[in-house]
Design a protein around this motif. Structure first.
Motif, PDB file in Angstrom:
ATOM      1  N   LYS A 204       0.799  -1.231   0.000  1.00 54.79           N
ATOM      2  CA  LYS A 204       0.000   0.000   0.000  1.00 54.79           C
ATOM      3  C   LYS A 204       0.830   1.279   0.000  1.00 54.79           C
ATOM      4  O   LYS A 204       0.367   2.320  -0.462  1.00 54.79           O
ATOM      5  CB  LYS A 204      -0.926   0.018   1.218  1.00 54.79           C
ATOM      6  N   ASN A 275     -14.181  -4.477   1.788  1.00 54.76           N
ATOM      7  CA  ASN A 275     -14.582  -3.740   0.601  1.00 54.76           C
ATOM      8  C   ASN A 275     -15.641  -4.573  -0.113  1.00 54.76           C
ATOM      9  O   ASN A 275     -15.705  -5.795   0.072  1.00 54.76           O
ATOM     10  CB  ASN A 275     -13.398  -3.485  -0.327  1.00 54.76           C
ATOM     11  N   ARG A 277     -16.003  -4.985  -3.397  1.00 50.40           N
ATOM     12  CA  ARG A 277     -15.567  -5.074  -4.795  1.00 50.40           C
ATOM     13  C   ARG A 277     -14.231  -5.800  -4.838  1.00 50.40           C
ATOM     14  O   ARG A 277     -13.613  -6.032  -3.807  1.00 50.40           O
ATOM     15  CB  ARG A 277     -15.375  -3.666  -5.318  1.00 50.40           C
ATOM     16  N   GLY A 279     -10.317  -6.096  -5.222  1.00 58.53           N
ATOM     17  CA  GLY A 279      -9.220  -5.185  -4.896  1.00 58.53           C
ATOM     18  C   GLY A 279      -8.323  -4.962  -6.098  1.00 58.53           C
ATOM     19  O   GLY A 279      -8.193  -5.815  -6.965  1.00 58.53           O
ATOM     20  N   ASP A 280      -7.700  -3.810  -6.123  1.00 55.89           N
ATOM     21  CA  ASP A 280      -6.799  -3.451  -7.200  1.00 55.89           C
ATOM     22  C   ASP A 280      -5.471  -3.069  -6.542  1.00 55.89           C
ATOM     23  O   ASP A 280      -5.466  -2.165  -5.705  1.00 55.89           O
ATOM     24  CB  ASP A 280      -7.414  -2.269  -7.949  1.00 55.89           C
TER      25      ASP A 280
HETATM   26  N1  GLY Z   1      -5.674  -3.129  -3.039  1.00 56.29           N
HETATM   27  C1  GLY Z   1      -6.533  -2.550  -2.083  1.00 56.29           C
HETATM   28  C2  GLY Z   1      -7.772  -1.981  -2.602  1.00 56.29           C
HETATM   29  O1  GLY Z   1      -8.198  -2.242  -3.711  1.00 56.29           O
HETATM   30  O2  GLY Z   1      -8.392  -1.243  -1.866  1.00 56.29           O
END
Ligand code: GLY
Ligand code: AMP
Length: 405
Positions: A204, A275, A277, A279-280
């Motif tokens: 992150k 979350n 959705r 993750g990205d």
């Molecule tokens: N990789 C963390 C996010 O999509 O919030």
């Protein structure tokens, strides 16, 4: 099956790439998309957070399934509008997406479902915030209650900074600091059942050695050779099933992907965040390794017919994000990008890209590209990713050199 994907980032490119490889998917659309996605899907302009517009587009295209990528359309009620139009949708309702949209709501659901997470207080006034900071001690963890695109959380030893963040946000969740490595586990949910993807880890902070500001994510890899045995089963049992069960009891069946951000503490895995959705950039590596055809899986979630656990290929995938100059503060846009061709064991996923006036690919966001490398083991996947990263030309861009090391 005709599919429409909503979104325009690296996650959506990875989703479209996998869907385009699924023989069941006969037609693939994406809105608004990006130039990378345009190579595998037909692009359409859309205001992704306008439920009426998205449902209208899905109806005109006659698609069988809509897949909503980012959180903002979900929280705006896009999935509700698509389902009301009689079209199957992968993505939770506006109310169920509040598991991501409000940290206070997520905490309340976890408390009711007895899910392991950090002890926390919801605070509105400076006095409440000060009392909570003193209750939990340092490092202080202060989270904006609402969606903040990765910028809502401050972890600091500085009491004045913690108080200032609380004041600036208005309503915050202040919680106990959780120590231990972080893991992302995604569960596909059909409203009543859930099945896990394999664990992944993202990076992150902006710079090597976990230095610098928080970002949306600078890289990721999967699988995690060091993850404790039985971790996935434990998280499904202690976190995912109780949470979707609790949401179901409240009349908010969760259809889509529940993203569980975990800290592996000395007292076991605890939830850092949910979350609503994919993750990205974890999705980029997970979908690379997913063997089960994606279209069928997402359709099964949308129609309440989820069956067997997804199957993953052996080997490793590593992704390295190439970010624009000045990301995350104020990314520079509009620079030409070169060197995007795949190399052995590596390829480029587009995130913040656009077409320039002369048809060239230019930067158009903070996280510009996500380069995916694969190999029989993590070291070879990593090498393949960085080999391709070294060929990319984008003025002022930066990336971490220690992803998956
Ligand atoms: N990789 C963390 C996010 O999509 O919030
Ligand atoms: P979030 O947006 O909730 O994922 O938080 C962003 C990052 O802040 C997480 O990935 C963690 O590194 C850190 N963080 C959030 N909550 C905690 C916590 N309770 N203890 C330690 N670190 C945390």
């Amino acid at each position: 099956m005709r599919v429409l994907v909503i979104g325009s980032g690296g996650r959506e490119h990875a989703l479209c790439r996998s869907l385009s490889l699924d023989p069941q998917v006969s037609e693939l659309h994406c809105a608004p998309g990006n130039p990378g996605i345009g190579k595998v899907a037909t692009l359409h302009p859309v205001d992704a957070v306008d439920p009426v517009e998205v449902a209208g587009l899905a109806g005109r295209l006659g698609v069988d399934l809509v897949v909503v990528g980012p959180e903002a359309p979900l929280v705006a009620g896009v999935a509700d509008a698509v389902r009301e139009a009689g079209i199957a949708c992968f993505g939770p309702s506006r109310e169920a997406a509040m598991i991501e949209g409000s940290k206070a709501f997520a905490k309340e659901v976890m408390r009711a479902a007895d899910v392991p997470t950090a002890r926390a207080r919801v605070c509105v006034t400076p006095e409440e915030a000060a009392a909570a900071l003193d209750e939990f001690g340092t490092p202080y963890v202060v989270k904006d209650d609402g969606l903040a695109a990765g910028k809502g959380v401050v972890v600091t030893g500085d009491r004045a900074e913690a108080l200032e963040h609380a004041r600036a946000c208005g309503r915050v969740v202040i919680e106990e600091f959780l120590d231990g490595p972080e893991v992302s586990l995604f569960a596909l949910c059909d409203g009543s059942t859930a099945v896990p993807l394999q664990p992944a880890q993202d990076f992150k902070r902006a710079y090597d050695g976990d230095e610098g500001p928080n970002t949306g994510g600078m890289g990721a890899y999967t699988p995690l050779p060091w993850a404790p045995e039985g971790l996935t089963e434990q998280v499904m049992r202690e976190v995912v099933h109780p949470t979707i069960g609790e949401l179901g009891r409240r009349g908010l069946p969760f259809q889509g992907v529940l993203f569980v951000g975990l800290a592996l503490t000395s007292k076991g895995p605890k939830v850092i965040e949910f979350n609503a959705r994919f993750g990205d950039p974890e999705t980029q590596v997970l979908l690379d390794r997913l063997e089960t055809p994606l279209g069928g899986l997402l359709m099964a979630c949308a129609t309440g017919e989820l069956g067997l656990d997804p199957v993953f290929r052996d080997g490793s995938a590593v992704t390295v994000v190439v970010a624009a100059e000045n990301y995350p503060e104020s990314p520079v846009k509009g620079d030409v990008i070169k060197g995007l061709e795949p190399t052995p064991g590596a390829y480029v996923i587009h995130a913040g890209t656009a077409r320039g006036d002369d048809g060239e690919i230019v930067s158009a966001g903070g996280r510009v590209l996500s380069v995916v490398g694969t190999g029989p083991d993590q070291e070879s996947a990593r090498r393949n990713a960085y080999e391709l990263v070294s060929r990319i030309e984008l003025r002022g861009s930066h990336y971490r050199t220690d992803i998956a090391r």
